[in-house]
Each structure stands twice: as structure tokens, then as C-alpha cells.
Design a protein around this motif. Structure first.
Motif, PDB file in Angstrom:
ATOM      1  N   LEU A  76       1.111  -1.483   0.290  1.00 21.47           N
ATOM      2  CA  LEU A  76       0.655  -0.260   0.156  1.00 21.47           C
ATOM      3  C   LEU A  76       1.057   1.156   0.031  1.00 21.47           C
ATOM      4  O   LEU A  76       0.629   2.317  -0.305  1.00 21.47           O
ATOM      5  N   GLY A  77       1.897   1.036   0.398  1.00 24.36           N
ATOM      6  CA  GLY A  77       3.039   2.090   0.564  1.00 24.36           C
ATOM      7  C   GLY A  77       3.388   2.522  -0.602  1.00 24.36           C
ATOM      8  O   GLY A  77       3.710   4.141  -0.570  1.00 24.36           O
ATOM      9  N   VAL A  78       3.255   1.793  -2.225  1.00 19.06           N
ATOM     10  CA  VAL A  78       3.394   2.632  -3.340  1.00 19.06           C
ATOM     11  C   VAL A  78       2.447   3.563  -3.583  1.00 19.06           C
ATOM     12  O   VAL A  78       2.468   3.797  -4.703  1.00 19.06           O
ATOM     13  N   ARG A  79       1.468   3.472  -2.400  1.00 17.89           N
ATOM     14  CA  ARG A  79       0.227   3.901  -3.576  1.00 17.89           C
ATOM     15  C   ARG A  79      -0.514   3.230  -4.833  1.00 17.89           C
ATOM     16  O   ARG A  79      -0.618   4.313  -5.737  1.00 17.89           O
ATOM     17  N   PRO A  80      -1.275   2.042  -4.939  1.00 14.45           N
ATOM     18  CA  PRO A  80      -1.355   2.117  -6.740  1.00 14.45           C
ATOM     19  C   PRO A  80      -2.489   2.443  -7.124  1.00 14.45           C
ATOM     20  O   PRO A  80      -3.834   2.998  -5.802  1.00 14.45           O
ATOM     21  N   ASP A  81      -2.125   2.637  -8.019  1.00 13.74           N
ATOM     22  CA  ASP A  81      -3.517   3.815  -8.434  1.00 13.74           C
ATOM     23  C   ASP A  81      -4.540   1.955  -8.709  1.00 13.74           C
ATOM     24  O   ASP A  81      -5.850   2.484  -8.071  1.00 13.74           O
ATOM     25  N   VAL A  82      -4.485   1.264  -8.941  1.00 14.60           N
ATOM     26  CA  VAL A  82      -5.268  -0.324  -8.806  1.00 14.60           C
ATOM     27  C   VAL A  82      -5.258  -1.040  -8.033  1.00 14.60           C
ATOM     28  O   VAL A  82      -3.701  -1.689  -8.141  1.00 14.60           O
ATOM     29  N   LEU A  83      -5.984  -1.711  -7.396  1.00 13.90           N
ATOM     30  CA  LEU A  83      -5.849  -2.907  -6.167  1.00 13.90           C
ATOM     31  C   LEU A  83      -6.742  -4.166  -6.815  1.00 13.90           C
ATOM     32  O   LEU A  83      -7.023  -3.914  -7.021  1.00 13.90           O
ATOM     33  N   VAL A  84      -5.869  -5.379  -6.626  1.00 14.11           N
ATOM     34  CA  VAL A  84      -6.263  -6.353  -7.563  1.00 14.11           C
ATOM     35  C   VAL A  84      -5.850  -7.296  -5.865  1.00 14.11           C
ATOM     36  O   VAL A  84      -4.882  -7.212  -4.953  1.00 14.11           O
ATOM     37  N   ALA A  85      -7.092  -7.929  -5.552  1.00 12.77           N
ATOM     38  CA  ALA A  85      -7.579  -8.557  -4.021  1.00 12.77           C
ATOM     39  C   ALA A  85      -8.458  -9.547  -4.139  1.00 12.77           C
ATOM     40  O   ALA A  85      -9.306  -9.247  -5.077  1.00 12.77           O
ATOM     41  N   THR A  86      -8.261 -10.506  -3.078  1.00  7.68           N
ATOM     42  CA  THR A  86      -9.308 -10.782  -2.887  1.00  7.68           C
ATOM     43  C   THR A  86     -10.546  -9.985  -2.156  1.00  7.68           C
ATOM     44  O   THR A  86      -9.912  -9.496  -1.566  1.00  7.68           O
ATOM     45  N   PRO A  87     -12.055 -10.829  -1.778  1.00  5.57           N
ATOM     46  CA  PRO A  87     -12.538 -10.062  -1.121  1.00  5.57           C
ATOM     47  C   PRO A  87     -12.227 -10.125   0.697  1.00  5.57           C
ATOM     48  O   PRO A  87     -11.815  -9.100   0.911  1.00  5.57           O
ATOM     49  N   GLY A  88     -11.620 -11.426   0.706  1.00  3.17           N
ATOM     50  CA  GLY A  88     -11.094 -11.767   1.986  1.00  3.17           C
ATOM     51  C   GLY A  88     -10.091 -10.837   2.437  1.00  3.17           C
ATOM     52  O   GLY A  88      -9.925 -10.200   3.489  1.00  3.17           O
ATOM     53  N   ARG A  89      -9.082 -10.294   1.769  1.00  2.00           N
ATOM     54  CA  ARG A  89      -7.756  -9.891   2.424  1.00  2.00           C
ATOM     55  C   ARG A  89      -7.954  -8.411   2.298  1.00  2.00           C
ATOM     56  O   ARG A  89      -7.711  -7.910   3.226  1.00  2.00           O
ATOM     57  N   PHE A  90      -9.024  -8.255   1.340  1.00  2.00           N
ATOM     58  CA  PHE A  90      -9.417  -7.179   0.821  1.00  2.00           C
ATOM     59  C   PHE A  90     -10.263  -5.971   2.744  1.00  2.00           C
ATOM     60  O   PHE A  90     -10.183  -5.121   2.960  1.00  2.00           O
ATOM     61  N   ALA A  91     -10.833  -7.460   3.225  1.00  2.00           N
ATOM     62  CA  ALA A  91     -12.194  -7.179   4.281  1.00  2.00           C
ATOM     63  C   ALA A  91     -10.933  -7.038   5.257  1.00  2.00           C
ATOM     64  O   ALA A  91     -11.080  -5.920   6.225  1.00  2.00           O
ATOM     65  N   THR A  92      -9.806  -8.268   5.072  1.00  2.00           N
ATOM     66  CA  THR A  92      -8.856  -7.826   6.792  1.00  2.00           C
ATOM     67  C   THR A  92      -8.391  -6.427   6.619  1.00  2.00           C
ATOM     68  O   THR A  92      -8.487  -6.284   7.500  1.00  2.00           O
ATOM     69  N   CYS A  93      -7.780  -6.042   5.010  1.00  2.00           N
ATOM     70  CA  CYS A  93      -6.589  -4.702   5.057  1.00  2.00           C
ATOM     71  C   CYS A  93      -8.043  -3.741   5.916  1.00  2.00           C
ATOM     72  O   CYS A  93      -7.585  -2.887   6.714  1.00  2.00           O
ATOM     73  N   LEU A  94      -9.399  -3.256   6.053  1.00  2.00           N
ATOM     74  CA  LEU A  94     -10.018  -2.407   6.131  1.00  2.00           C
ATOM     75  C   LEU A  94     -10.253  -2.887   8.056  1.00  2.00           C
ATOM     76  O   LEU A  94      -9.838  -1.845   8.650  1.00  2.00           O
ATOM     77  N   LYS A  95     -10.464  -3.825   7.882  1.00  2.00           N
ATOM     78  CA  LYS A  95     -10.563  -4.379   9.342  1.00  2.00           C
ATOM     79  C   LYS A  95      -9.333  -4.159  10.435  1.00  2.00           C
ATOM     80  O   LYS A  95      -9.631  -4.023  11.855  1.00  2.00           O
ATOM     81  N   ASP A  96      -8.241  -3.729   9.441  1.00  2.00           N
ATOM     82  CA  ASP A  96      -7.055  -4.304  10.399  1.00  2.00           C
ATOM     83  C   ASP A  96      -6.531  -2.285  10.008  1.00  2.00           C
ATOM     84  O   ASP A  96      -4.980  -2.270  10.545  1.00  2.00           O
ATOM     85  N   LYS A  97      -7.259  -1.834   9.574  1.00  2.00           N
ATOM     86  CA  LYS A  97      -6.922  -0.532   9.495  1.00  2.00           C
ATOM     87  C   LYS A  97      -5.942  -0.262   9.138  1.00  2.00           C
ATOM     88  O   LYS A  97      -5.302   1.130   8.853  1.00  2.00           O
ATOM     89  N   LEU A  98      -5.005  -1.500   8.117  1.00  2.00           N
ATOM     90  CA  LEU A  98      -4.040  -1.139   7.076  1.00  2.00           C
ATOM     91  C   LEU A  98      -4.729  -0.088   5.623  1.00  2.00           C
ATOM     92  O   LEU A  98      -3.668   0.826   4.731  1.00  2.00           O
ATOM     93  N   LEU A  99      -5.680   0.139   5.283  1.00  2.00           N
ATOM     94  CA  LEU A  99      -6.417   1.178   4.945  1.00  2.00           C
ATOM     95  C   LEU A  99      -7.938   1.321   5.455  1.00  2.00           C
ATOM     96  O   LEU A  99      -8.768   1.472   5.703  1.00  2.00           O
ATOM     97  N   GLN A 100      -7.833   3.048   5.361  1.00  2.00           N
ATOM     98  CA  GLN A 100      -8.853   3.607   6.042  1.00  2.00           C
ATOM     99  C   GLN A 100     -10.164   4.037   4.985  1.00  2.00           C
ATOM    100  O   GLN A 100      -9.602   3.880   4.060  1.00  2.00           O
ATOM    101  N   PRO A 101     -10.467   3.420   5.485  1.00  2.00           N
ATOM    102  CA  PRO A 101     -12.085   3.520   4.724  1.00  2.00           C
ATOM    103  C   PRO A 101     -12.354   5.426   4.057  1.00  2.00           C
ATOM    104  O   PRO A 101     -12.830   5.123   3.322  1.00  2.00           O
ATOM    105  N   ASP A 102     -11.822   5.856   5.015  1.00  2.00           N
ATOM    106  CA  ASP A 102     -12.095   7.622   3.974  1.00  2.00           C
ATOM    107  C   ASP A 102     -11.007   7.535   2.906  1.00  2.00           C
ATOM    108  O   ASP A 102     -11.419   9.063   2.428  1.00  2.00           O
ATOM    109  N   SER A 103     -10.086   6.837   3.388  1.00  2.00           N
ATOM    110  CA  SER A 103      -9.140   7.365   1.351  1.00  2.00           C
ATOM    111  C   SER A 103      -9.772   6.264   0.861  1.00  2.00           C
ATOM    112  O   SER A 103      -9.787   6.418  -0.537  1.00  2.00           O
ATOM    113  N   LEU A 104     -10.328   5.236   0.961  1.00  2.00           N
ATOM    114  CA  LEU A 104     -11.438   4.611   0.222  1.00  2.00           C
ATOM    115  C   LEU A 104     -12.276   5.707  -0.318  1.00  2.00           C
ATOM    116  O   LEU A 104     -12.718   5.651  -1.506  1.00  2.00           O
TER     117      LEU A 104
END
Ligand SMILES: Nc1ncnc2c1ncn2[C@@H]1O[C@H](COP(=O)(O)OP(=O)(O)OP(=O)(O)O)[C@@H](O)[C@H]1O
Length: 342
Positions: free
Chosen positions: A135-163
Motif C-alpha cells: 500500500l506504501g507505493v500508493r497503487p492506482d489499481v489494487l487487485v485482491a480477493t474480497p477476504g484479503r481486502f476486508a482484512t485490510c479494512l478491518k486491520d485499518k491498514l487502509l482507512q475507509p475515508d481514503s477509499l
């Protein structure tokens, strides 16, 4: 309300007619794509108009570029300052598919000469630091499984407001598998974070009932594209002509996939027929054999290797790193392959 079976103008015949950003037209031409496939012809103009799109088209019909090109176009044409990320999120059911989509995206971007960045989230079990690095490279496009992306949100690795600020496009690829792989909870969570103006594309080879649920969850008044694909990317007519005594059960003039059945009187003879098909070059190029158990996959491999046919087994019991390695070798043409299960 959009006509649910609306299709794009049929006169679109070349990538130039699609009015894509010139970098992208250049990129597809460098890749040797002469003309868009049916699903691309129909989806791309609708997506460029900003519509939500649901597309059903068979495997291998070019669905990946049908969404990647509009995704890249939208980002390239956007006035939103660079650095807000991710501008697009692509959700697919497995880690291997994440890799495949990213590879396809990189192929297009390399030819575009642009600076867009596509990354995939590290697999389940990776350390948060690895995810932070991606995430640190600030990708324009992110490819993920729903499970991994949801974990990212839950662990606050990606802030909902940035989304909320950044996300312009959401793609649900292989949508028929997303729910059957048990991602319903994750998708429900992700849906709550998708900003209202975000454009959504959903692509699938089939449209079972659960895809309807997914449509209702995240799409707004989508245009539905149904492609009975007559389009043949590299259709292998050699197989048809070589397979003299085999019955063609689905022979359209320019179909991407040709289906044949071979009646085998005794089950024990199946392996001999298989060997004959391979050794006599009746089935050419790379071959994938689907069998119904992991054990049978290994038996078929042992048998074929005994007669000098190189092959490898792929099944869900192997660690995911090995599966990726096996697929890479297969794609590079090192092996024919037997699969444990479908
Ligand atoms: N217009 C085109 N002309 C020639 N080749 C193309 C074109 N579009 C895509 N391809 C190539 O065709 C192959 C199959 O495309 P793709 O993987 O997108 O199919 P798909 O419909 O997404 O299949 P799946 O459902 O298995 O993911 C890829 O190797 C891709 O690079």
C-alpha cells in the motif's frame, strides 16, 4: 432506468473506434490485439460512458481487458490528483487470479508508456508489514480477493475515508465464484465502504442466482451485456481437422472453444486413449486434463510420464506458492498438466 439488455453500437470494429486514451490504443496494438472481442466491443463503450455494467461471457473471451481498459482510461482521464489511492479495486476469488489479472494489467501498462501502478495484496497469512509495503507505493489499481481486502479494512491498514475519497471504479471479476467461495460477509463489509459515485463492473462466465444478490449489493441500474461469443481469440482449428473420428458436439464456425466427445467402451482404456491423443498429436499444444480426485491426478501423471509426456499435478492440497509456480511453468510451456479436481 437502463434497458437491461442494451448493447453497444455494433459498428465498433477496431480499438481506435472505442475512443480509448491514445496510450491505451497504442498498448493494445503493441500487444498485437487487432480488434476488440465481442465482450470488449460491448462493455468498453458503456463503461466509458460511466455506466455500471454487468457482463456475461465465456471463459477466454477477453473479459479482463474489457474491464482493465476502461479502468485505466478512467484513471488517465481523471482530474483527481495522483497519489490518492486506490482509484480502482478489482476483486477476484483466488490469489492465483489476482496474479493473473495483475500480469495482464502490467502487460497493457508496459505498452502504454504510462506511470499507472497496479499491485496485488499479499496472500492470507502475510505480515501486516508486507501489506503496508504494497500500500506504501500508493497503487492506482489494487487487485485482491474480497477476504484479503476486508482484512485490510478491518486491520485499518487502509482507512475507509481514503477509499471514500479515491475509489472511482470497482470490478467484481469471476462474480459467479465470489460468493460460492464464501466471501459474502467480506463483500457486505466492502459494499458499505464503496462511495456512492463509484462505477461498478461485474463480469462472470455464468449468472447464477447469487450473482443477482451481488448485483443488488453494489450496482446501480446496470446495463447487462450477454455475449454468446462467436469471437475466436486464437481459435484452434487444427484440433478440429486433426480429430478425424471424434464427434464435434459444439461446432460453430469460429468458436473459441471446440468440444468433442470420445466414447470409450471400457473405463480401463481411458488412459490408453489419452496417451494416443497426446502422442499422435491429435491434441496439440498445452493440455489440461480434469479428473475427479487428487489421487487420480497423480495416477494419470505417473502413467503419462512413463511414456515420456511431461506433466504436473495441480490441486487444492498443494501450498499456494507451489500452485503459482506450477501455473507459471505451464504458461511458459514447460509442462502439460493434469489437474486434481476441477
Ligand atoms: N482483443 C484481443 N485480441 C487478442 N487477444 C486478446 C484480446 N483480448 C484479450 N486477449 C488475450 O486473450 C487471452 C484470454 O483473455 P482473458 O484472460 O481476458 O479471458 P477471460 O474472458 O477473462 O477468461 P477467464 O474467464 O478465464 O479469466 C489473454 O491471453 C489475453 O491477453
Amino acid at each position: 432506468m437502463a434497458d437491461p439488455t442494451e448493447t453497444a453500437p455494433s459498428e465498433v470494429a477496431s480499438f481506435e473506434d472505442l475512443s480509448l486514451n491514445p496510450c491505451l490504443s497504442r498498448a493494445v496494438s503493441k500487444l498485437g490485439y487487432e480488434r476488440p472481442t465481442s465482450v470488449q466491443m460491448q462493455c468498453i463503450p458503456l463503461a466509458l460512458e460511466g455506466k455500471d455494467v454487468v457482463a456475461r461471457a465465456r471463459t477466454g473471451s477477453g473479459k479482463t481487458a474489457a474491464y482493465l481498459l476502461p479502468v485505466f482510461h478512467k484513471i488517465l482521464e481523471s482530474t483527481v490528483p495522483r497519489g490518492t489511492f486506490p482509484r480502482a479495486l478489482i476483486l477476484v476469488p483466488t490469489r492465483e487470479l489476482c496474479q493473473q489479472v495483475r500480469d495482464e494489467a502490467v502487460k497493457i501498462l508496459n505498452g502504454s508508456g504510462g506511470t499507472l501502478r497496479v499491485e496485488q495484496l499479499p496472500p492470507t497469512g502475510s505480515k501486516p508489514a508486507e501489506t503496508r509495503a504494497v500500500l506504501g507505493v500508493r497503487p492506482d489499481v489494487l487487485v485482491a480477493t474480497p477476504g484479503r481486502f476486508a482484512t485490510c479494512l478491518k486491520d485499518k491498514l487502509l482507512q475507509p475515508d481514503s477509499l471514500q475519497k479515491a475509489l472511482q471504479m470497482l470490478v467484481l471479476d469471476e462474480a459467479d465464484l465470489l460468493l460460492s467461495f464464501g466471501y459474502e460477509k467480506d463483500l457486505n463489509l466492502i459494499a458499505t465502504q464503496v462511495p456512492p459515485g463509484c462505477q461498478v463492473m461485474l463480469l462472470s462466465a455464468t449468472m447464477p442466482e447469487n450473482v443477482e444478490r451481488l448485483k443488488q449489493l453494489v450496482l446501480h441500474d446496470p446495463v447487462v451485456v450477454e455475449v454468446d461469443d462467436e469471437d475466436g481469440i486464437g481459435a484452434d482449428d487444427a484440433l478440429a481437422s486433426a480429430a478425424g473420428g471424434i464427434t464435434d458436439v459444439d461446432a460453430g464456425p469460429a468458436q473459441l472453444v471446440k468440444h468433442f466427445t470420445l466414447d470409450v467402451a471400457k473405463a480401463q482404456e481411458k488412459l490408453l486413449y489419452l496417451l494416443g491423443l497426446l502422442r499422435l498429436n491429435l491434441v496439440q499444444r498445452k493440455v489440461i486434463i480434469f479428473v475427479n480426485t487428487v489421487d487420480t491426478g497423480f495416477r494419470v501423471k505417473l502413467f503419462l510420464e512413463h511414456f515420456g509426456v511431461r506433466c504436473v499435478v495441480l490441486n487444492s492440497e498443494l501450498p499456494s506458492n507451489s500452485r503459482v509456480h506450477i501455473l507459471q511453468e505451464f504458461n511458459r510451456g514447460l509442462q502439460q498438466m493434469t489437474r486434481g479436481t476441477s
